[in-house]
Design a protein around this motif. Structure first.
Motif, PDB file in Angstrom:
ATOM      1  N   LYS A 165       0.825  -1.219   0.000  1.00 16.68           N
ATOM      2  CA  LYS A 165       0.000   0.000   0.000  1.00 16.68           C
ATOM      3  C   LYS A 165       0.854   1.262   0.000  1.00 16.68           C
ATOM      4  O   LYS A 165       0.609   2.209   0.763  1.00 16.68           O
ATOM      5  CB  LYS A 165      -0.967  -0.008   1.186  1.00 16.68           C
ATOM      6  CG  LYS A 165      -1.932  -1.189   1.203  1.00 16.68           C
ATOM      7  CD  LYS A 165      -2.857  -1.129   2.398  1.00 16.68           C
ATOM      8  CE  LYS A 165      -3.839  -2.285   2.402  1.00 16.68           C
ATOM      9  NZ  LYS A 165      -3.180  -3.596   2.591  1.00 16.68           N
ATOM     10  N   PRO A 200       1.110  -0.312  -6.072  1.00 13.58           N
ATOM     11  CA  PRO A 200       0.794  -0.531  -4.656  1.00 13.58           C
ATOM     12  C   PRO A 200       1.897  -1.219  -3.864  1.00 13.58           C
ATOM     13  O   PRO A 200       2.083  -0.931  -2.676  1.00 13.58           O
ATOM     14  CB  PRO A 200      -0.468  -1.392  -4.715  1.00 13.58           C
ATOM     15  CG  PRO A 200      -1.120  -1.024  -6.006  1.00 13.58           C
ATOM     16  CD  PRO A 200       0.022  -0.785  -6.958  1.00 13.58           C
ATOM     17  N   TYR A 223      -3.280   6.443  -0.471  1.00 10.91           N
ATOM     18  CA  TYR A 223      -3.742   5.231  -1.144  1.00 10.91           C
ATOM     19  C   TYR A 223      -4.216   4.178  -0.150  1.00 10.91           C
ATOM     20  O   TYR A 223      -3.598   3.948   0.887  1.00 10.91           O
ATOM     21  CB  TYR A 223      -2.620   4.635  -2.002  1.00 10.91           C
ATOM     22  CG  TYR A 223      -2.956   3.279  -2.581  1.00 10.91           C
ATOM     23  CD1 TYR A 223      -3.742   3.177  -3.715  1.00 10.91           C
ATOM     24  CD2 TYR A 223      -2.502   2.112  -1.968  1.00 10.91           C
ATOM     25  CE1 TYR A 223      -4.065   1.936  -4.244  1.00 10.91           C
ATOM     26  CE2 TYR A 223      -2.817   0.867  -2.486  1.00 10.91           C
ATOM     27  CZ  TYR A 223      -3.598   0.784  -3.635  1.00 10.91           C
ATOM     28  OH  TYR A 223      -3.930  -0.439  -4.141  1.00 10.91           O
ATOM     29  N   THR A 224      -5.318   3.534  -0.477  1.00  4.85           N
ATOM     30  CA  THR A 224      -5.757   2.315   0.175  1.00  4.85           C
ATOM     31  C   THR A 224      -6.574   1.555  -0.848  1.00  4.85           C
ATOM     32  O   THR A 224      -6.998   2.121  -1.869  1.00  4.85           O
ATOM     33  CB  THR A 224      -6.573   2.592   1.446  1.00  4.85           C
ATOM     34  OG1 THR A 224      -6.777   1.362   2.150  1.00  4.85           O
ATOM     35  CG2 THR A 224      -7.926   3.212   1.120  1.00  4.85           C
ATOM     36  N   GLU A 225      -6.783   0.288  -0.637  1.00  5.29           N
ATOM     37  CA  GLU A 225      -7.462  -0.529  -1.631  1.00  5.29           C
ATOM     38  C   GLU A 225      -8.904  -0.071  -1.814  1.00  5.29           C
ATOM     39  O   GLU A 225      -9.676  -0.035  -0.867  1.00  5.29           O
ATOM     40  CB  GLU A 225      -7.424  -1.998  -1.222  1.00  5.29           C
ATOM     41  CG  GLU A 225      -6.026  -2.597  -1.239  1.00  5.29           C
ATOM     42  CD  GLU A 225      -6.012  -4.046  -0.811  1.00  5.29           C
ATOM     43  OE1 GLU A 225      -7.085  -4.573  -0.492  1.00  5.29           O
ATOM     44  OE2 GLU A 225      -4.926  -4.638  -0.784  1.00  5.29           O
TER      45      GLU A 225
END
Length: 244
Positions: A165, A200, A223-225
């Motif tokens: 991540k 990522p 950022y994160t999923e």
């Protein structure tokens, strides 16, 4: 039955260093703080019962380390029993007559565990605390020019950053990749156009024109999923990096 004297705590993270099993994990130890020579000598007196003062021990240790560095620079190998050290030349020589070229070749110092330190491993208990929170983490960096892992930085050349991540995303102006000088705490940000790969689990960046010194590496991202965080979060490499 082993005589357990020590305990190490660790969290599990997605293992992005191997591609054969997408569902495996890697353990990362929790370090409460980094101990310098002074703190270790103080502990040797207060906990270990050393029969000399902490100041005397610190002075002797600094003298030893200075002389060890001098001998390493002359090409000698070191074996303290607790660790071994040696000098290594990195880079390819294209012919038997080619000379050492600082623009093409590099010198690094390699340290490995010795017999006395290895003998302590059975006395360590490992406490796996489960999966780490879903946060970004830097697992390993490689200086592409020298091939050095978690150690040397070559300004102007590429640095491969592997983690979880760590993709640089978001609208926060502070997002990005930073090198923080440990002596001055000055922060040097990698220019956006010098982020060559932005995935990522992997970043490749061009290392800025950093002066000689020690640095910590930080990645700030939203950022994160599946979405973006409202605020940036920071991933830091738990190893010091050096510009010679």
């Amino acid at each position: 039955m082993s005589n357990i004297l020590h305990k190490i705590k660790a969290y599990l993270y997605d293992n992005t260093l191997t591609k054969d099993n997408p569902n495996d994990f890697t353990a990362r130890t929790i370090s409460e703080r980094s101990l310098n020579v002074k703190r270790i000598c103080q502990s040797a007196v207060s906990r270990g019962g050393a029969d000399i003062s902490a100041a005397s021990m610190e002075h002797a240790t600094e003298l030893f380390l200075k002389e060890m560095a001098y001998q390493l620079c002359d090409g000698y190998s070191i074996n303290t029993g607790y660790f071994t050290a040696s000098t290594t030349i990195r880079g390819v020589f294209d012919s038997p007559s080619e000379k050492f070229n600082k623009d093409k070749h590099s010198i690094i110092f390699q340290f490995n565990q010795g017999e006395k330190l290895r003998a302590e491993i059975p006395n360590i208990e490992v406490d796996i605390l489960g999966l780490a929170e879903a946060s970004s983490v830097i697992l390993q960096v490689t200086d592409v020019k020298s091939g050095s892992v978690n150690d040397i930085l070559t300004p102007g050349k590429n640095l491969k950053i592997v983690g979880s991540k760590i993709k640089i995303m978001g609208d926060d102006p502070t997002r990005g990749v930073y090198f923080v000088n440990t002596a001055t705490q000055s922060r040097t940000q990698v220019e956006a156009f010098d982020i060559v790969v932005n995935n990522p689990s992997e970043l490749i960046v061009v290392i800025p024109a950093l002066p000689a010194g020690s640095y910590t590496l930080e990645v700030l991202t939203q950022y994160t999923e599946g979405s973006l965080l409202k605020q940036t979060r920071t991933a830091s490499l738990d190893k010091l990096l050096t510009v010679e």
